[in-house]
Design a protein around this motif. Sequence first.
Motif, PDB file in Angstrom:
ATOM      1  N   GLU A   1       0.861  -1.187   0.000  1.00 30.38           N
ATOM      2  CA  GLU A   1       0.000   0.000   0.000  1.00 30.38           C
ATOM      3  C   GLU A   1       0.904   1.245   0.000  1.00 30.38           C
ATOM      4  N   PRO A   2       0.712   2.154  -0.980  1.00 33.04           N
ATOM      5  CA  PRO A   2       1.685   3.243  -1.158  1.00 33.04           C
ATOM      6  C   PRO A   2       1.937   4.133   0.060  1.00 33.04           C
ATOM      7  N   PHE A   3       0.898   4.518   0.800  1.00 31.79           N
ATOM      8  CA  PHE A   3       1.127   5.389   1.969  1.00 31.79           C
ATOM      9  C   PHE A   3       1.890   4.634   3.060  1.00 31.79           C
ATOM     10  N   GLU A   4       1.552   3.365   3.224  1.00 32.28           N
ATOM     11  CA  GLU A   4       2.229   2.554   4.247  1.00 32.28           C
ATOM     12  C   GLU A   4       3.708   2.390   3.906  1.00 32.28           C
ATOM     13  N   LYS A   5       3.958   2.152   2.633  1.00 28.84           N
ATOM     14  CA  LYS A   5       5.318   1.999   2.141  1.00 28.84           C
ATOM     15  C   LYS A   5       6.105   3.298   2.381  1.00 28.84           C
ATOM     16  N   LEU A   6       5.439   4.432   2.155  1.00 27.29           N
ATOM     17  CA  LEU A   6       6.066   5.738   2.327  1.00 27.29           C
ATOM     18  C   LEU A   6       6.417   5.992   3.798  1.00 27.29           C
ATOM     19  N   VAL A   7       5.478   5.706   4.695  1.00 33.12           N
ATOM     20  CA  VAL A   7       5.717   5.915   6.127  1.00 33.12           C
ATOM     21  C   VAL A   7       6.812   4.974   6.613  1.00 33.12           C
ATOM     22  N   SER A   8       6.802   3.748   6.122  1.00 37.38           N
ATOM     23  CA  SER A   8       7.832   2.781   6.483  1.00 37.38           C
ATOM     24  C   SER A   8       9.215   3.311   6.083  1.00 37.38           C
ATOM     25  N   ALA A   9       9.308   3.871   4.885  1.00 40.23           N
ATOM     26  CA  ALA A   9      10.583   4.422   4.416  1.00 40.23           C
ATOM     27  C   ALA A   9      10.999   5.634   5.254  1.00 40.23           C
ATOM     28  N   PHE A  10      10.043   6.494   5.567  1.00 42.73           N
ATOM     29  CA  PHE A  10      10.351   7.681   6.375  1.00 42.73           C
ATOM     30  C   PHE A  10      10.883   7.282   7.753  1.00 42.73           C
ATOM     31  N   ARG A  11      10.200   6.332   8.388  1.00 47.08           N
ATOM     32  CA  ARG A  11      10.630   5.905   9.726  1.00 47.08           C
ATOM     33  C   ARG A  11      12.034   5.312   9.675  1.00 47.08           C
TER      34      ARG A  11
END
Length: 274
Positions: free
Chosen positions: A114-124
């Motif tokens: 899921e794109p937003f989840e992937k994005l937050v995972s990368a940010f963290r």
Amino acid sequence: KWKSLYQIQGERKRIMRETCSKYKSNNRRIITPYHVSRIFVEDKYRVLYCEVPKAGCSNWKRVLMVLNGLASSTKDIQHNTVHYGNYLKRLDGFDHKGIYHRLSTYTKMLFIREPFEKLVSAFRDKFEHPNNYYHPVFGKAIISRYRVNATKEALRTGSGVKFKEFIQYLLDVHRPVGMDIHWDHVNRLCSPCLIDYDFVGKFESMEEDAKFFLHLIGAPQNLTFPKFKDRHSNEERTTTKITQQYFAQLSPSQRQQSYDFYYMDYLMFNYSKP
């Protein structure tokens, strides 16, 4: 059991192809080494794996290394070996003939999230932990551009980027530093409109999809997809709930723009709008 998984695959590929034919005019384009630069090659079981960061890629590389006989078990392979060991060949390392031969005869797969989840995972992963690449390269540029009255210390180290600042950078057409594979579109990383993938797995159904894929390629029975979290293993994985907490820090228009930014990935891989 397998039958329903075959149907799910058929459906995922159908949606992907329909999205491509509707939005992309590049069906006639030539595949260049650039298009296949993120694809890893496993010659023994004839697998091509397009790496999508934060969607199980470290563990998929471990699986490919075991298939290739480079290790006897996924548990034996350290994080640095996976990412910096250069044990796996990439498709752009072959000549034109080698690339086309493999594209037409190997099983081509990618795993998405899921794109937003992937994005937050990368940010963290990249900004909330010490990192001697992302902080000086991305962090400094982001803080100096988007933070009013930034401290000297923040400007010097690039540490402590806030999610809101990160999103400002992401959505800025004149972004101060380029894109990065950890938050680029799957659409750009793997060129699914040019390369006809045989298998599309999802992070959300990883265990089942991975098992099915390994069955399809005839992998050894005792090889299973590892469950362990590769980095910051004592920290909770990024979930829908955690993702919502991060996106709650944004304005409605930033949330909408972020969705627009990943619109093709949402559409192509049939994720519903958050």
